[in-house]
Design a protein around this motif. Structure first.
Motif, PDB file in Angstrom:
ATOM      1  N   ILE A  21      68.332   3.315  45.952  1.00 55.48           N
ATOM      2  CA  ILE A  21      69.171   2.382  45.215  1.00 55.48           C
ATOM      3  C   ILE A  21      70.142   3.226  44.396  1.00 55.48           C
ATOM      4  O   ILE A  21      69.730   4.134  43.682  1.00 55.48           O
ATOM      5  N   GLY A  38      66.091  -4.081  47.593  1.00 51.26           N
ATOM      6  CA  GLY A  38      65.583  -2.828  48.145  1.00 51.26           C
ATOM      7  C   GLY A  38      64.293  -3.021  48.916  1.00 51.26           C
ATOM      8  O   GLY A  38      64.090  -2.432  49.979  1.00 51.26           O
ATOM      9  N   LEU A  71      67.964  -5.931  42.167  1.00 52.94           N
ATOM     10  CA  LEU A  71      68.228  -4.731  42.960  1.00 52.94           C
ATOM     11  C   LEU A  71      66.947  -4.225  43.621  1.00 52.94           C
ATOM     12  O   LEU A  71      66.948  -3.837  44.787  1.00 52.94           O
ATOM     13  N   GLU A  72      65.858  -4.236  42.885  1.00 52.20           N
ATOM     14  CA  GLU A  72      64.584  -3.796  43.457  1.00 52.20           C
ATOM     15  C   GLU A  72      64.110  -4.751  44.547  1.00 52.20           C
ATOM     16  O   GLU A  72      63.581  -4.321  45.573  1.00 52.20           O
ATOM     17  N   VAL A 103      66.018   6.141  42.824  1.00 51.67           N
ATOM     18  CA  VAL A 103      67.177   5.568  42.167  1.00 51.67           C
ATOM     19  C   VAL A 103      68.140   6.704  41.853  1.00 51.67           C
ATOM     20  O   VAL A 103      67.760   7.690  41.246  1.00 51.67           O
ATOM     21  N   VAL A 106      70.992   0.672  49.085  1.00 52.69           N
ATOM     22  CA  VAL A 106      71.359  -0.450  48.231  1.00 52.69           C
ATOM     23  C   VAL A 106      72.219   0.086  47.097  1.00 52.69           C
ATOM     24  O   VAL A 106      71.892   1.108  46.493  1.00 52.69           O
TER      25      VAL A 106
END
Length: 174
Positions: free
Chosen positions: A142, A134, A130-131, A170, A42
């Motif tokens: 990510i 994911g 975003l999470e 991340v 992502v």
């Protein structure tokens, strides 16, 4: 392989063939994602210089791991209290044609021809969205670009907040 995925509003009603069917209770709440993008990478992308660097890194990461690339653009949302002056604050989607423009630019980009990718549009808090993407795609990582502005220093950067709360690795690209 290139593609675009624009999310539907959550309140949109979908037609149901047989409302008395027993398997309606067993239907998943969220739509299933394409298996080609399961365990993909992502990347947050808004067209800025730092997000372009993050995209370049994510492309390399997806190529090395032979996985798909999920490019996420989080559209703007504004509180209705800005316009109506009422309480409690409710968020409303603001039309954001930037996602369409980004999608067209990405579709014409040669550097994306070596990796399968999709573009996902979301609205809301960037870190949360975003999470969530994911989680939906069971992403292996990510990737985000770092912010260098004063807003990031005052309120905390997206990369810093995401690194603190994310349930998967991340990667922050300077």
């Amino acid at each position: 392989m290139a593609g675009h995925e624009f999310s539907e509003p959550a309140d949109r009603k979908r037609p149901v063939a047989d409302p008395t069917a027993a398997d309606l209770q067993a239907a998943p709440a969220s739509r299933p994602c394409d298996p080609a993008f399961q365990h993909g990478v992502v990347v947050g992308f808004d067209g800025s210089t730092s997000s372009e660097r993050a995209l370049a890194y994510a492309i390399g990461m997806a190529c090395r791991t032979r996985s798909g690339l999920i490019i996420v653009h989080v559209a703007n949302r504004l509180p209705t209290t800005v316009w109506a002056g009422c309480e409690p604050p409710v968020f409303v989607d603001v039309p954001d044609h930037r996602t369409e423009v980004l999608g067209l630019e990405l579709a014409c980009a040669e550097y994306l021809s070596e990796v399968p990718w999709i573009l996902v549009e979301r609205g809301g808090d960037i870190c949360h969205e975003l999470e969530e993407v994911g989680k939906e795609y069971a992403a292996d990582a990510i990737v985000v670009g770092s912010s260098h502005g004063i807003v990031g220093r005052l309120f905390g950067s997206v990369a810093g907040r995401l690194a603190k709360r994310a349930r998967r690795p991340v990667v922050v690209i300077p």
